[in-house]
Write a protein that holds these residues in place. Structure first.
Motif, short mmCIF file in Angstrom:
data_model
loop_
_atom_site.label_atom_id
_atom_site.label_comp_id
_atom_site.label_asym_id
_atom_site.label_seq_id
_atom_site.Cartn_x
_atom_site.Cartn_y
_atom_site.Cartn_z
N LYS A 143 -8.14 2.16 0.58
CA LYS A 143 -9.44 2.77 0.31
C LYS A 143 -9.69 3.96 1.22
O LYS A 143 -10.04 5.06 0.75
CB LYS A 143 -10.55 1.73 0.48
N VAL A 144 -9.49 3.78 2.54
CA VAL A 144 -9.82 4.87 3.47
C VAL A 144 -8.77 5.97 3.47
O VAL A 144 -9.10 7.15 3.69
CB VAL A 144 -10.04 4.33 4.91
N LEU A 145 -7.50 5.63 3.20
CA LEU A 145 -6.47 6.67 3.18
C LEU A 145 -6.54 7.52 1.93
O LEU A 145 -6.03 8.64 1.90
CB LEU A 145 -5.07 6.05 3.31
N ASN A 155 -6.72 5.49 -10.93
CA ASN A 155 -7.35 4.24 -11.35
C ASN A 155 -6.73 3.77 -12.66
O ASN A 155 -6.25 4.58 -13.46
CB ASN A 155 -8.85 4.48 -11.51
N SER A 156 -6.71 2.47 -12.90
CA SER A 156 -6.11 1.94 -14.13
C SER A 156 -6.83 2.44 -15.38
O SER A 156 -6.21 2.65 -16.43
CB SER A 156 -6.12 0.40 -14.10
N ALA A 157 -8.15 2.68 -15.27
CA ALA A 157 -8.90 3.20 -16.42
C ALA A 157 -8.47 4.64 -16.73
O ALA A 157 -8.35 5.03 -17.90
CB ALA A 157 -10.40 3.14 -16.14
N THR A 158 -8.24 5.42 -15.68
CA THR A 158 -7.76 6.80 -15.86
C THR A 158 -6.37 6.79 -16.48
O THR A 158 -6.07 7.58 -17.39
CB THR A 158 -7.72 7.53 -14.51
N PHE A 159 -5.54 5.87 -16.01
CA PHE A 159 -4.18 5.77 -16.54
C PHE A 159 -4.20 5.37 -18.01
O PHE A 159 -3.39 5.87 -18.81
CB PHE A 159 -3.38 4.76 -15.71
N ALA A 160 -5.11 4.50 -18.37
CA ALA A 160 -5.23 4.08 -19.78
C ALA A 160 -5.54 5.29 -20.67
O ALA A 160 -4.99 5.43 -21.77
CB ALA A 160 -6.31 3.02 -19.92
N TYR A 179 1.39 5.07 -9.48
CA TYR A 179 0.81 3.94 -8.75
C TYR A 179 -0.65 3.80 -9.17
O TYR A 179 -1.36 4.82 -9.28
CB TYR A 179 0.89 4.15 -7.24
N LEU A 180 -1.07 2.57 -9.41
CA LEU A 180 -2.44 2.32 -9.82
C LEU A 180 -3.24 1.75 -8.65
O LEU A 180 -2.76 0.90 -7.90
CB LEU A 180 -2.48 1.35 -11.00
N SER A 181 -4.48 2.23 -8.51
CA SER A 181 -5.33 1.76 -7.43
C SER A 181 -6.77 1.70 -7.89
O SER A 181 -7.32 2.68 -8.41
CB SER A 181 -5.23 2.70 -6.21
N ASP A 182 -7.39 0.54 -7.66
CA ASP A 182 -8.81 0.39 -7.99
C ASP A 182 -9.68 1.19 -7.02
O ASP A 182 -10.89 1.33 -7.25
CB ASP A 182 -9.21 -1.09 -7.93
N ASN A 183 -9.08 1.69 -5.94
CA ASN A 183 -9.84 2.48 -4.96
C ASN A 183 -9.94 3.95 -5.35
O ASN A 183 -10.62 4.73 -4.67
CB ASN A 183 -9.19 2.37 -3.57
N MET A 184 -9.23 4.37 -6.42
CA MET A 184 -9.37 5.74 -6.92
C MET A 184 -10.60 5.84 -7.81
O MET A 184 -10.91 4.91 -8.57
CB MET A 184 -8.12 6.13 -7.72
N CYS A 244 0.83 -1.21 0.00
CA CYS A 244 0.00 0.00 0.00
C CYS A 244 0.87 1.26 0.00
O CYS A 244 1.27 1.74 1.07
CB CYS A 244 -0.92 -0.03 1.23
N PRO A 245 1.17 1.83 -1.17
CA PRO A 245 2.07 2.99 -1.26
C PRO A 245 1.60 4.19 -0.45
O PRO A 245 2.41 4.89 0.15
CB PRO A 245 2.08 3.31 -2.75
N ILE A 246 0.31 4.46 -0.42
CA ILE A 246 -0.19 5.63 0.30
C ILE A 246 0.08 5.49 1.80
O ILE A 246 0.42 6.46 2.48
CB ILE A 246 -1.71 5.87 0.03
N PHE A 247 0.00 4.27 2.33
CA PHE A 247 0.31 4.03 3.74
C PHE A 247 1.82 4.09 3.97
O PHE A 247 2.29 4.69 4.94
CB PHE A 247 -0.23 2.67 4.18
N GLU A 248 2.58 3.49 3.06
CA GLU A 248 4.03 3.44 3.21
C GLU A 248 4.65 4.84 3.18
O GLU A 248 5.58 5.15 3.93
CB GLU A 248 4.62 2.58 2.09
#
Length: 382
Positions: free
Chosen positions: A222-224, A275-280, A312-317, A130-134
């Protein structure tokens, strides 16, 4: 160490005697008498002898400290090994396996177990996943922690300027406010089949650590990022916002504006999350020469970069949609996270007995807030 202190005190006493002997002759403006010469030589020899002894005692103390540290390291390693073994045995016993009787670590009462080394392994894994936590500014404090935060008052902030003599400086001031971090209870549940748990060939502890870490990392990410109403605040709550010109598309210029909205001192550790869709969609952007905006460097852990910074890609974005904050950029230490150290792990036998399984639940407390909005920026769709 006591002998060393005694030798140093004795040396200081002899040095003081020597100084008094010298001062007396100087005050009286005369040469040493024969007796004073003898005393001076004796004191000088004794001080040199004490210096040599002190040096050896200090070397001995260093060697002793190294040995103590090595022994402490061995003890910690042994304790961790005992905890891991006891934890594995505990799970296997609850799965109905026959476990060799050997010395055990106290695993708590009423099925609640708190092996410190296991909890730390889980937290370490969560940081990897979890990069945002790290990358967040982490605390581990019981109760409420107040974090002082400097706020800019653009109309009347502290200013530095040239001045003339006999001319009063005009006072300017920003102010400190505080961000309060507490802790909200959260839990992660993993189910293990008894046939797996009782198998001596399976590394049960690693299985539990990995499964727990995946569950906790997914929850924390998700929460961070997004926050949770009436509980914690996520990084997307930063007040540093760049609004896109469209509700359905992102331009290269908007990404440049987003990057430049974070001040230069905070650019060194900055990165992107989306999100991966945004990155695409962003990967398809091209510059004036027809080159793709996104750079690929497969020698790095994060292969893709936008404007020189890792992605960094996150499905929680959130995905691209009206008024959604779809891209996070900046130094994630602008987010303050309080995650209390005491992770409680509990093995549930009866609840999943009809499924021939065990439940392993981890309870922890966490809270987060944006502590420095200057470090974080979001791109929000129109």
């Amino acid at each position: 160490m006591k002998n060393l202190k005694t030798m140093i005190e004795l040396r200081n006493e002899k040095l003081e005697e020597l100084n008094k002997l010298t001062e007396t002759a100087q005050l009286e403006k005369r040469a040493f008498t024969e007796e004073e010469n003898t005393n001076f030589d004796a004191l000088e020899a004794e001080i040199k002898s004490l210096d040599a002894t002190i040096e050896k005692l200090e070397r001995s103390a260093k060697i002793e400290n190294v040995v103590i540290e090595e022994e402490e390291g061995k003890d910690e390693s042994k304790q961790e090994e005992l905890e891991v073994r006891a934890f594995a045995d505990y799970i296997r016993e609850n799965a109905g396996a026959v476990v060799e009787q050997r010395a055990k670590v106290d695993m708590g009462s009423n099925g609640a177990i708190i092996p410190v080394s296991i909890a730390q392994q889980i937290i370490d894994k969560v940081s990897d996943m979890c990069p945002i936590f790290e990358k967040a500014q982490k605390y581990s404090v019981k109760g409420t922690i107040k974090i002082p935060v400097w706020t800019d008052n653009n109309s009347d902030n502290i200013k530095v300027a040239f001045a003339d003599e006999f001319t009063e400086l005009t006072e300017h001031a920003g102010k400190f406010v505080s961000v309060d971090l507490g802790g909200f209870l959260a839990g992660a549940l993993t189910i293990i089949g008894k046939s797996v748990a009782s198998n001596s060939d399976i590394d049960v502890v690693s299985f539990v650590v990995n499964e727990m870490a995946k569950e906790i990392a997914s929850f924390l990410e998700k929460v961070l990022l997004n926050g949770e109403a009436s509980k914690n605040e996520g990084a997307l709550a930063t007040t540093n916002i760049v609004t896109a010109g469209s509700a359905s598309a992102i331009t290269a210029d908007e990404l440049i504006d987003l990057q430049m909205s974070v001040k230069t001192p905070y650019q060194a550790n900055a990165c992107w999350t989306m999100n991966s869709a945004t990155f695409a969609a962003i990967r398809k952007l091209k510059d004036g020469q027809g080159n793709y905006l996104v750079q690929a460097d497969f020698t790095e852990a994060n292969a893709y970069r936008i404007l020189g910074k890792p992605v960094y890609l996150s499905d929680n974005m959130p995905t691209i949609a009206t008024k959604k904050a779809v891209v996070l950029y900046g130094d994630y230490s602008g987010l303050a996270v309080n995650m209390r150290e005491n992770i409680e792990i509990q093995v549930l036998q009866e609840k999943y007995a009809t499924q021939h399984a065990l439940g392993v639940v981890a309870w922890f407390e966490v809270d987060s807030k944006v502590a420095d909005a200057q470090k974080l920026a979001v791109l929000k769709m129109a």
